[in-house]
Design a protein around this motif. Structure first.
Motif, mmCIF file in Angstrom:
data_model
loop_
_atom_site.group_PDB
_atom_site.id
_atom_site.type_symbol
_atom_site.label_atom_id
_atom_site.label_comp_id
_atom_site.label_asym_id
_atom_site.label_seq_id
_atom_site.Cartn_x
_atom_site.Cartn_y
_atom_site.Cartn_z
ATOM 1 N N ILE A 1 39.404 89.510 56.793
ATOM 2 C CA ILE A 1 40.102 88.661 57.767
ATOM 3 C C ILE A 1 41.304 88.017 57.088
ATOM 4 O O ILE A 1 41.133 87.318 56.084
ATOM 5 C CB ILE A 1 39.168 87.572 58.331
ATOM 6 N N PRO A 2 42.522 88.212 57.565
ATOM 7 C CA PRO A 2 43.707 87.573 56.951
ATOM 8 C C PRO A 2 43.608 86.050 57.020
ATOM 9 O O PRO A 2 43.177 85.484 58.029
ATOM 10 C CB PRO A 2 44.875 88.098 57.793
ATOM 11 N N ASN A 3 44.035 85.400 55.933
ATOM 12 C CA ASN A 3 43.974 83.940 55.879
ATOM 13 C C ASN A 3 44.845 83.291 56.939
ATOM 14 O O ASN A 3 44.491 82.250 57.499
ATOM 15 C CB ASN A 3 44.401 83.453 54.483
ATOM 16 N N LEU A 4 45.999 83.889 57.209
ATOM 17 C CA LEU A 4 46.933 83.274 58.152
ATOM 18 C C LEU A 4 46.339 83.204 59.563
ATOM 19 O O LEU A 4 46.575 82.240 60.294
ATOM 20 C CB LEU A 4 48.247 84.053 58.164
ATOM 21 N N ILE A 5 45.554 84.211 59.937
ATOM 22 C CA ILE A 5 44.914 84.185 61.259
ATOM 23 C C ILE A 5 43.909 83.037 61.340
ATOM 24 O O ILE A 5 43.841 82.309 62.337
ATOM 25 C CB ILE A 5 44.223 85.529 61.539
#
Length: 298
Positions: free
Chosen positions: A142-146
């Motif tokens: 899971i991307p951190n920015l999301i």
């Protein structure tokens, strides 16, 4: 030509060198690394200034003075003022303190969660380890920015939101490191001896395994702190982190970027601090790794 003098029994068991613990030996080797010691000194100076710096003059970091907007560095304003006439010296060290506070607290939470998760996964093994590792793989994907954007939508931007965004996936690397060390240590002779003597799992993990992984934990923490500082600065710069009138390195860099053509010093000061912190923490982490890694001993 030679005379056999024999062996002196009273000297056979004498220890010729002073007995040093692993921490003492590591500290002696760390002191021989000049780059690491200089980095440690710079970090301590920045931390000290972040504590006492805002109190060295009569201005507060939120105090505005529209008669002194964009004042260049002088005897009254040591580092100049910003677009609202706020003293840049006070805001710089107040922002450094907030950024360090966020980074250190996020790193401590990462360590607490990562150590617990990794130790349980490595010690139990089998199906439990497989399930726990699948959870880690999901979090890594899971991307951190999301995650950060979702938290901003649910919570108000602030210190707690930034720390939660960092902690949700930040502990994964620590968990993996601790799990690998536990896997390696639990088959060692001293662990088998402790189990044969009836030591509980809690005593073995807390008394034997964690002390033997403490060096790796500290080294990883030295690399986690600059990453957290950069993450906080990045989030504040793009508007997802702290907001004015609060001060942090990211907020100050954002303010300086907006007026960098005419007042470049507003961008230069926080940039120098954040670069110094990141470089020094990384060099100190390299020095700690060399000092506490048994393979680096001569």
């Amino acid at each position: 030509m030679f005379e056999v003098v024999g062996r002196k029994e009273e000297q056979s068991e004498k220890i010729s060198k002073p007995v040093r613990s692993n921490w003492q030996d590591g500290w002696l080797r760390l002191k021989q690394n000049k780059a690491a010691m200089v980095s440690l000194f710079i970090i301590l100076v920045i931390v000290l200034l972040s504590i006492i710096g805002p109190y060295l003059n009569e201005y507060s970091y939120q105090q505005t003075n529209y008669d002194s907007v964009y004042t260049e560095p002088s005897s009254d304003y040591w580092l100049g003022t910003d677009k609202f006439g706020r003293d840049q010296w006070t805001r710089l060290w107040e922002g450094t303190r907030i950024s360090l506070y966020i980074a250190v607290l996020a790193a401590l939470l990462d360590i607490m969660i990562g150590i617990t998760y990794g130790a349980i996964s490595g010690w139990r093994g089998g199906k439990i380890d497989n399930i726990m590792q699948r959870v880690i793989e999901i979090l890594v994907g899971i991307p951190n920015l999301i995650i950060i954007i979702l938290l901003i939508m649910l919570m108000k931007p602030g210190i707690m939101t930034i720390m939660l965004a960092m902690v949700i996936t930040g502990w994964v690397n620590m968990a993996r490191l601790v799990r690998g060390q536990v896997f390696k240590l639990k088959t060692q002779e001293f662990i088998l001896a402790a189990r044969a003597l009836g030591a509980s799992n809690k005593r073995i993990i807390l008394g034997h395994m964690l002390p033997n992984t403490l060096g790796i934990i500290i080294i990883n923490m030295m690399f986690t702190i600059p990453s957290a500082i950069f993450m906080e600065a990045f989030l504040s710069f793009i508007g997802l982190g702290l907001q004015e009138p609060l001060a942090s390195l990211g907020v100050l860099i954002n303010d300086g970027f907006q007026s960098m053509r005419n007042q470049f010093y507003l961008l230069a000061y926080p940039s120098i601090i954040i670069v110094a912190l990141m470089v020094c923490f990384n060099m100190l982490g390299d020095g700690l790794r060399d000092a506490f890694d048994p393979r680096m001993r001569k």
